[in-house]
Design an enzyme around this catalytic site. Structure first.
Site, PDB file in Angstrom:
ATOM      1  N   GLY A 292      43.305  42.135  42.666  1.00 48.74           N
ATOM      2  CA  GLY A 292      42.845  43.316  43.398  1.00 48.74           C
ATOM      3  C   GLY A 292      42.928  43.019  44.886  1.00 48.74           C
ATOM      4  O   GLY A 292      43.832  43.449  45.598  1.00 48.74           O
ATOM      5  N   CYS A 361      21.423  54.461  60.731  1.00 48.51           N
ATOM      6  CA  CYS A 361      20.056  54.136  61.135  1.00 48.51           C
ATOM      7  C   CYS A 361      19.564  52.966  60.312  1.00 48.51           C
ATOM      8  O   CYS A 361      18.780  53.134  59.369  1.00 48.51           O
ATOM      9  CB  CYS A 361      19.159  55.341  60.934  1.00 48.51           C
ATOM     10  SG  CYS A 361      19.612  56.642  62.050  1.00 48.51           S
TER      11      CYS A 361
HETATM   12  C1  LIG Z   1      37.045  42.482  40.314  1.00 52.34           C
HETATM   13  C2  LIG Z   1      37.877  42.114  39.185  1.00 52.34           C
HETATM   14  C3  LIG Z   1      39.218  41.816  39.376  1.00 52.34           C
HETATM   15  C4  LIG Z   1      39.858  41.731  40.742  1.00 52.34           C
HETATM   16  O1  LIG Z   1      39.382  40.647  41.453  1.00 52.34           O
HETATM   17  P1  LIG Z   1      39.997  40.298  42.913  1.00 52.34           P
HETATM   18  O2  LIG Z   1      39.173  39.192  43.411  1.00 52.34           O
HETATM   19  O3  LIG Z   1      39.892  41.521  43.737  1.00 52.34           O
HETATM   20  O4  LIG Z   1      41.428  39.903  42.688  1.00 52.34           O
HETATM   21  C5  LIG Z   1      39.986  41.554  38.262  1.00 52.34           C
HETATM   22  N1  LIG Z   1      39.455  41.593  37.008  1.00 52.34           N
HETATM   23  C6  LIG Z   1      38.160  41.877  36.789  1.00 52.34           C
HETATM   24  C7  LIG Z   1      37.645  41.917  35.416  1.00 52.34           C
HETATM   25  C8  LIG Z   1      37.336  42.143  37.858  1.00 52.34           C
HETATM   26  O5  LIG Z   1      36.048  42.402  37.638  1.00 52.34           O
END
Ligand SMILES: *Cc1c(COP(=O)(O)O)cnc(C)c1O
Length: 435
Positions: A292, A361
């Site tokens: 991600g 705030c």
């Molecule tokens: C958050 C998450 C990801 C992505 O993680 P990154 O650190 O953004 O690469 C992938 N798989 C699961 C199950 C997650 O919870």
């Protein structure tokens, strides 16, 4: 500059993929997320190309939607040949609306409701990543009702500490996610899934955490998972088809963070997995990963306009901007580090020490403390780099501040609005008039 797509033009303004940041701010208004699509595609390609090279054509990186979710991003992800991981019916809806092939969508989460499960099966979701018994029962029941066999992976906690921020560790034994190998519950869960008549167990998933800078935790996780897979094979004669190693590779937010060569790390993980499979006499499973942050974080810059510059003699300087924890809650949540620039004076010396404050705030509404930037004036444009992950997706309307727009930019003058600014009317859309 932290990244090669950033530069300074003759006016002394910051440029992003060749676009003058000050002009973008004028044209599209701030606060504004600016996403370099070329960089986004490049980040995707690192995963697709390396995984195909190392694991073969059936390997698949899944973009973890929760990092940044809007319809347009699913189109980009699909064009790059990736699948996606979704964690809610809202993300599923967004992917579906974008025309994303849901056969390549994996439905995560530790509390899918009955309604979520029914809606996802009705939408022909490819795979569920099942977290708990209640979910497994419900999927089995509803799939049977619809006369299908639903593909699932089981979420397993391998018990790894990846040495990252505790709020983003997820693979430890006392995690709220999945079933632990250590306690024997993962084995019992597998046995149960194998007995479900309307569930097709495809394999296993683990996700150990986020902002991880080397391959060791992934190799450790793979060891444990493959050991588990070997045990399952011995005990039940079940051959695992799919192993999903989750996401988590790190991102360089500031100069002091290490560089990470993701392709090299994936290659190391791959040779490790191959060796282990041989050792355990296992067929190499289809490998999935779920990046991600490392796909989207460094492709996005946030632009803000400076309102006030407050100097508290003998204490500190506050530069207030027209955004804050509503569009970037990560400093307030995790004291996350960011690189901040004065985009209007990008060629000037960075000799002004200040705290960048949001407009909410709330004293904790800060973007960054004690940064060094060129001294700003009201109207200057401030750029905060590497804001693509977990900001827009965590944005709120606290203090009734509308969410910013997302502008896509690229080389050769490419510029396209992907998400418009939220309006006051949007914010009142759910309110019912009590007159
Ligand atoms: C958050 C998450 C990801 C992505 O993680 P990154 O650190 O953004 O690469 C992938 N798989 C699961 C199950 C997650 O919870």
């Amino acid at each position: 500059m932290l990244y090669p797509d950033l530069a300074v033009n003759e006016q002394g303004h910051l440029t992003i993929a060749g676009h003058d940041a000050v002009s973008l701010a004028e044209e599209y208004k701030t606060a504004l997320f600016v996403m370099n699509v070329d960089k986004f595609r490049q980040n995707c390609r690192v995963y697709t190309d390396t995984m195909w090279e190392c694991f073969g054509d059936d390997a698949l990186p899944l973009y973890a939607s929760k990092a940044l979710c809007f319809t347009g991003i699913y189109r980009l992800v699909n064009e790059c040949g990736m699948g996606t991981d979704i964690v809610s019916p809202g993300e599923l809806y967004t992917a579906s609306k974008a025309g994303f092939p849901l056969s390549k969508a994996y439905f995560h989460g530790n509390n899918k409701t009955d309604h979520d499960i029914e809606a996802a099966i009705d939408a022909h979701i490819g795979t569920f990543i099942v977290d708990n018994d209640e979910e497994l029962d419900k999927i089995d029941e509803y799939a049977s009702h619809r006369g299908i066999r639903q593909a699932v992976l089981l979420r397993i906690t391998p018990g790894i500490d990846p040495h990252t921020h505790k709020a983003v560790i997820t693979g430890n034994v006392d995690s709220k996610f999945g079933k632990a190998i250590e306690t024997g519950q993962a084995l019992a869960f597998t046995e149960k899934a194998l007995k479900c008549r309307s569930v097709e167990l495809k394999g296993f998933h683990c996700h150990i955490g986020s902002q991880i800078f080397d391959c060791q935790p992934f190799c450790d996780a793979a060891d444990i998972m493959l050991g588990f897979i070997a045990k399952i094979k011995k005990q039940y004669g079940y051959e695992t088809e799919v192993l999903n190693l989750g996401g988590g590779f790190g991102v360089r937010y500031v100069e002091s963070h290490p560089h990470i060569d993701i392709a090299a790390n994936i290659r190391d993980v791959a040779s490790h997995i191959r060796a282990r499979c041989e050792e355990f006499s296992l067929r190499m499973p289809k490998i999935l990963m779920e990046p991600g942050r490392s796909i989207v974080a460094d492709a996005v810059t946030t632009l803000y306009t400076v309102g006030s510059v407050k100097e508290i003699t003998g204490f500190k300087n506050y530069v207030s901007i027209d955004g804050g924890m509503t569009d970037n809650p990560r400093y307030a949540l995790y004291q996350s580090e960011y690189t901040v620039l004065n985009a209007s004076r990008a060629a000037d010396d960075c000799d002004y020490v200040c705290t960048i404050a949001g407009r909410c705030c709330e004293s904790g509404d800060l973007i960054q403390e004690n940064v060094r930037i060129a001294k700003p004036k009201r109207g200057d444009i401030i750029a905060v780099l590497t804001t693509g992950a977990y900001n827009y997706s965590m944005a709120s309307n606290y203090n009734r501040i509308p969410r910013p727009a997302i502008l896509l930019v690229g080389e050769n003058g490419y510029k396209k609005l992907a998400v418009r600014h939220e309006t006051f009317e949007d914010m009142c859309a759910c309110d019912i008039d009590l007159r």
